[in-house]
Write a protein that holds these residues in place. Structure first.
Motif, PDB file in Angstrom:
ATOM      1  N   UNK A  85      40.235  47.463  50.142  1.00 21.97           N
ATOM      2  CA  UNK A  85      40.820  48.260  49.062  1.00 21.97           C
ATOM      3  C   UNK A  85      42.170  48.859  49.438  1.00 21.97           C
ATOM      4  N   UNK A  86      42.550  48.727  50.709  1.00 15.40           N
ATOM      5  CA  UNK A  86      43.845  49.274  51.131  1.00 15.40           C
ATOM      6  C   UNK A  86      45.009  48.411  50.658  1.00 15.40           C
ATOM      7  N   UNK A  87      44.704  47.171  50.281  1.00 12.12           N
ATOM      8  CA  UNK A  87      45.725  46.301  49.704  1.00 12.12           C
ATOM      9  C   UNK A  87      45.714  46.455  48.178  1.00 12.12           C
ATOM     10  N   UNK A  88      46.883  46.429  47.594  1.00  7.20           N
ATOM     11  CA  UNK A  88      47.008  46.574  46.137  1.00  7.20           C
ATOM     12  C   UNK A  88      46.294  47.853  45.662  1.00  7.20           C
ATOM     13  N   UNK A  89      46.661  48.966  46.262  1.00  4.53           N
ATOM     14  CA  UNK A  89      45.967  50.231  46.009  1.00  4.53           C
ATOM     15  C   UNK A  89      45.992  50.627  44.536  1.00  4.53           C
ATOM     16  N   UNK A  90      47.134  50.435  43.897  1.00  4.55           N
ATOM     17  CA  UNK A  90      47.236  50.816  42.487  1.00  4.55           C
ATOM     18  C   UNK A  90      46.276  49.993  41.637  1.00  4.55           C
TER      19      UNK A  90
END
Length: 255
Positions: free
Chosen positions: A201-206
């Motif tokens: 979930x740290x990637x593409x947080x938005x």
């Protein structure tokens, strides 16, 4: 509304019990302790040795204190002067450095007093009723800082001048209590599932934030339909029966 809170408590206990059987779950099951359960039901957890099942429940304890205080003291008299003095003294109590004040309604007295004064001003717009909200906003700025002051100032203005109904916001308003009760549980499950599926979930947080919000809103809507809305209908039905009974008794007494 109370019924929805009770269901949320039971859901929390059940969910943590289920999650405790999952190896990747970092937490543990919530042990059922009668004293802790009763303290949650009675909204007195902050005054006991027990922790909250979910920490977000602390605001309900503060709200319950507010209802008790207002119900017992504020409505003792219909005198405008009495209510004026009460609100001023009540708001000033927020400056008293109580121990464990985070969980006390007096810590947030200025904010609650602002809400009451805005209702009074909305009903009767005169200069005397304008004085109180201004005083409370100044007190809030001193107590909680400028950002909270600006937020509440904007909300206060919106109460009087923003009459446009925006359906998405109205929808969020309808499910807001259910969202409050369930959003933490939803996020715990969402996080657990993502770990199980090895989703970072740290990637593409938005993107993931939007997904989390949508999932939380969806579950809140389901909770609203199945739990909160029926409980509201039930409470209105009970209130109607009590009111009808009291009116009938009054008529009989008059005869």
């Amino acid at each position: 509304m109370i019924r929805a809170y009770y269901i949320a408590i039971l859901l929390t206990i059940a969910l943590f019990k289920i999650l405790s059987y999952i190896p990747s779950f970092n937490g543990s099951a919530i042990a059922f302790v009668p004293g802790q359960f009763i303290a949650h039901i009675l909204y007195v957890i902050p005054f006991t040795k027990y922790p909250f099942y979910m920490h977000v429940f602390w605001t309900l304890c503060v709200e319950f204190q507010f209802y008790l205080l207002i119900g017992v003291i504020y409505f003792l008299s219909d005198s405008p002067l009495y209510k004026f003095i009460f609100l001023v003294l009540f708001s000033l109590s927020s400056l008293i450095p109580f121990s464990n004040s985070y969980y006390l309604v007096l810590n947030y007295a200025a904010i609650f007093a602002l809400g009451i004064s805005l209702v009074t001003l909305y009903k009767n717009r005169n200069w005397q009723n304008i004085m109180l909200p201004v005083f409370f906003l100044i007190l809030i700025a001193f107590k909680f800082g400028i950002p909270i002051f600006i937020l509440l100032l904007l909300c206060s203005i919106a109460v009087f001048y923003f009459t446009l109904i925006i359906k998405p916001l109205a929808f969020l308003g309808d499910i807001s209590y259910s969202l409050y009760l369930t959003h933490t549980l939803t996020l715990i499950v969402f996080s657990g599932i993502s770990k199980r599926l090895h989703i970072d979930l740290s990637h593409y947080k938005l993107f993931w934030l939007i997904i989390e919000v949508l999932v939380a809103a969806l579950f809140a809507y389901i909770f609203y339909l199945l739990i909160e809305k029926p409980s509201l209908r039930l409470s209105k039905h009970i209130f109607y029966k009590k009111t009808k009974g009291s009116l009938l008794q009054t008529r009989l007494n008059l005869k």
